[in-house]
Design an enzyme around this catalytic site. Structure first.
Site, mmCIF file in Angstrom:
data_model
loop_
_atom_site.group_PDB
_atom_site.id
_atom_site.type_symbol
_atom_site.label_atom_id
_atom_site.label_comp_id
_atom_site.label_asym_id
_atom_site.label_seq_id
_atom_site.Cartn_x
_atom_site.Cartn_y
_atom_site.Cartn_z
ATOM 1 N N GLN A 101 65.803 35.354 45.334
ATOM 2 C CA GLN A 101 66.304 36.625 44.823
ATOM 3 C C GLN A 101 65.622 37.787 45.540
ATOM 4 O O GLN A 101 65.917 38.946 45.268
ATOM 5 C CB GLN A 101 66.018 36.713 43.321
ATOM 6 C CG GLN A 101 66.768 35.678 42.509
ATOM 7 C CD GLN A 101 66.152 35.454 41.142
ATOM 8 O OE1 GLN A 101 65.166 34.749 40.980
ATOM 9 N NE2 GLN A 101 66.747 36.059 40.143
ATOM 10 N N ASN A 102 64.687 37.454 46.433
ATOM 11 C CA ASN A 102 63.920 38.501 47.118
ATOM 12 C C ASN A 102 64.662 39.007 48.346
ATOM 13 O O ASN A 102 65.450 38.287 48.942
ATOM 14 C CB ASN A 102 62.541 37.964 47.517
ATOM 15 C CG ASN A 102 61.742 37.521 46.298
ATOM 16 O OD1 ASN A 102 62.016 37.975 45.198
ATOM 17 N ND2 ASN A 102 60.782 36.647 46.505
ATOM 18 N N HIS A 119 70.489 38.225 46.888
ATOM 19 C CA HIS A 119 70.447 39.667 46.600
ATOM 20 C C HIS A 119 70.426 40.484 47.888
ATOM 21 O O HIS A 119 70.093 41.662 47.874
ATOM 22 C CB HIS A 119 69.261 40.013 45.702
ATOM 23 C CG HIS A 119 69.451 39.540 44.286
ATOM 24 N ND1 HIS A 119 68.439 39.511 43.370
ATOM 25 C CD2 HIS A 119 70.553 39.088 43.645
ATOM 26 C CE1 HIS A 119 68.913 39.037 42.214
ATOM 27 N NE2 HIS A 119 70.181 38.774 42.366
ATOM 28 N N CYS A 130 82.655 52.538 59.377
ATOM 29 C CA CYS A 130 83.112 51.796 60.566
ATOM 30 C C CYS A 130 82.723 50.323 60.526
ATOM 31 O O CYS A 130 83.073 49.566 61.437
ATOM 32 C CB CYS A 130 82.632 52.469 61.860
ATOM 33 S SG CYS A 130 80.931 52.114 62.318
ATOM 34 N N CYS A 148 74.600 56.154 61.371
ATOM 35 C CA CYS A 148 75.323 55.290 62.305
ATOM 36 C C CYS A 148 75.409 56.005 63.652
ATOM 37 O O CYS A 148 75.861 57.153 63.717
ATOM 38 C CB CYS A 148 76.727 54.999 61.771
ATOM 39 S SG CYS A 148 77.761 54.078 62.927
ATOM 40 N N CYS A 151 79.327 56.874 64.136
ATOM 41 C CA CYS A 151 80.113 57.840 63.359
ATOM 42 C C CYS A 151 79.239 58.744 62.474
ATOM 43 O O CYS A 151 79.764 59.545 61.713
ATOM 44 C CB CYS A 151 81.181 57.128 62.532
ATOM 45 S SG CYS A 151 80.515 56.038 61.302
ATOM 46 N N SER A 190 61.652 34.526 36.345
ATOM 47 C CA SER A 190 61.867 34.221 34.932
ATOM 48 C C SER A 190 63.292 33.735 34.696
ATOM 49 O O SER A 190 63.682 33.474 33.561
ATOM 50 C CB SER A 190 61.584 35.460 34.082
ATOM 51 O OG SER A 190 62.411 36.516 34.519
ATOM 52 N N ASN A 214 54.928 29.285 37.535
ATOM 53 C CA ASN A 214 54.950 30.652 37.028
ATOM 54 C C ASN A 214 53.643 30.940 36.300
ATOM 55 O O ASN A 214 53.067 30.052 35.688
ATOM 56 C CB ASN A 214 56.115 30.849 36.029
ATOM 57 C CG ASN A 214 57.386 31.372 36.690
ATOM 58 O OD1 ASN A 214 57.330 32.128 37.669
ATOM 59 N ND2 ASN A 214 58.529 30.991 36.157
HETATM 60 ZN ZN LIG Z 1 79.686 53.957 61.685
#
Ligand SMILES: [Zn+2]
Length: 246
Positions: A101-102, A119, A130, A148, A151, A190, A214
């Site tokens: 999940q990190n 995640h 774009c 970017c 753009c 958890s 844990n």
């Molecule tokens: Zn762009």
């Protein structure tokens, strides 16, 4: 001692056909990355609804980047010996993959290869108008928020915001891993957030077993072995028992 939980855990790993791991914030705290949900953590200082949603990013990306700029400090973190131990187990054929999940890339930095980041990651960025993708190296040394080059739109980090779906590919890869596993090592999480919350149940339902690492165990009564303590200490002890140098 036969009832040493480390020995019991090592025997489970040795006896399993396919062991996988599910990791969360607790595996990175010893690398100096505080749990975002902890007291004083990121989400106590930035309201998740104002700074942590895709909607917020669309409304005001410059504002959301005040939070992301702070988050970016974690890309400098180094993997700890627990991350190294997991990579060593994969190398030895004892760990088939990691679902994390990190967003800190520390498993990959430690040498783990089969890592599903459901995640997302802070290691890459996307331009929404774009759809161009950019690596972290482009961001480093640039004024924030980064734009970017094509753009000039504000780039979005490839992390999954609270109101975003888990990317389909990551979800599919993690389900594949979970469905093939007969041993799941749950470490530093958890298991409160979906879909991670259902993975231990799925493994149990298909006849598999759980090892929990844990400081404050949440799977007591469900896990075959509970290693109550810090990730680094428990993972390195487990690796030593499995005769893997870290
Ligand atoms: Zn762009």
């Amino acid at each position: 001692m036969v009832d040493d939980p480390i020995v019991a855990a090592a025997r489970l790993v040795q006896g399993a056909n396919k062991t996988i791991a599910l990791t969360g914030a607790g595996v990175s705290t010893e690398s100096g990355i505080p749990d975002f949900r902890s007291k004083g953590g990121l989400w106590s200082r930035f309201d998740p609804m104002e700074y942590g949603t895709f909607g917020a990013f669309q409304r005001d990306p410059v504002k959301v980047w005040r939070m992301v700029a702070e988050l970016l400090a974690i890309v400098e973190a180094r993997p700890n010996k627990g991350h190294m131990a997991m990579a060593a187990l994969e190398e030895a054929g004892l760990l088939a993959g990691i679902i994390t999940q990190n967003i800190d890339s520390l498993h990959q930095k430690a040498g783990s290869r089969n890592v599903v980041e459901f995640h997302g990651t802070l290691a890459s960025f996307t331009c929404l108008p774009c759809q161009a993708g950019y690596p972290l190296s482009l961001i480093k040394g640039q004024a924030l928020p980064p734009l970017c080059p094509r753009c000039r739109a504000v780039l979005k980090p490839d992390v999954v915001f609270f109101d975003e779906e888990i990317p389909a590919a990551a979800l599919m890869r993690s389900r594949d891993l979970v469905h093939q596993a007969d041993l799941l090592i749950v470490a530093g999480t958890s298991c409160a957030v979906e879909p991670a919350a259902t993975f231990p149940e799925t493994v149990l339902a298909q006849g598999g077993k759980l090892i929990e690492i844990n400081k404050e165990p949440v799977l007591t009564g469900k896990a075959e072995v509970v290693l109550k303590g810090g990730f680094v200490q428990m993972m390195t002890e487990l690796a030593v028992w499995l005769q893997r140098d870290v």
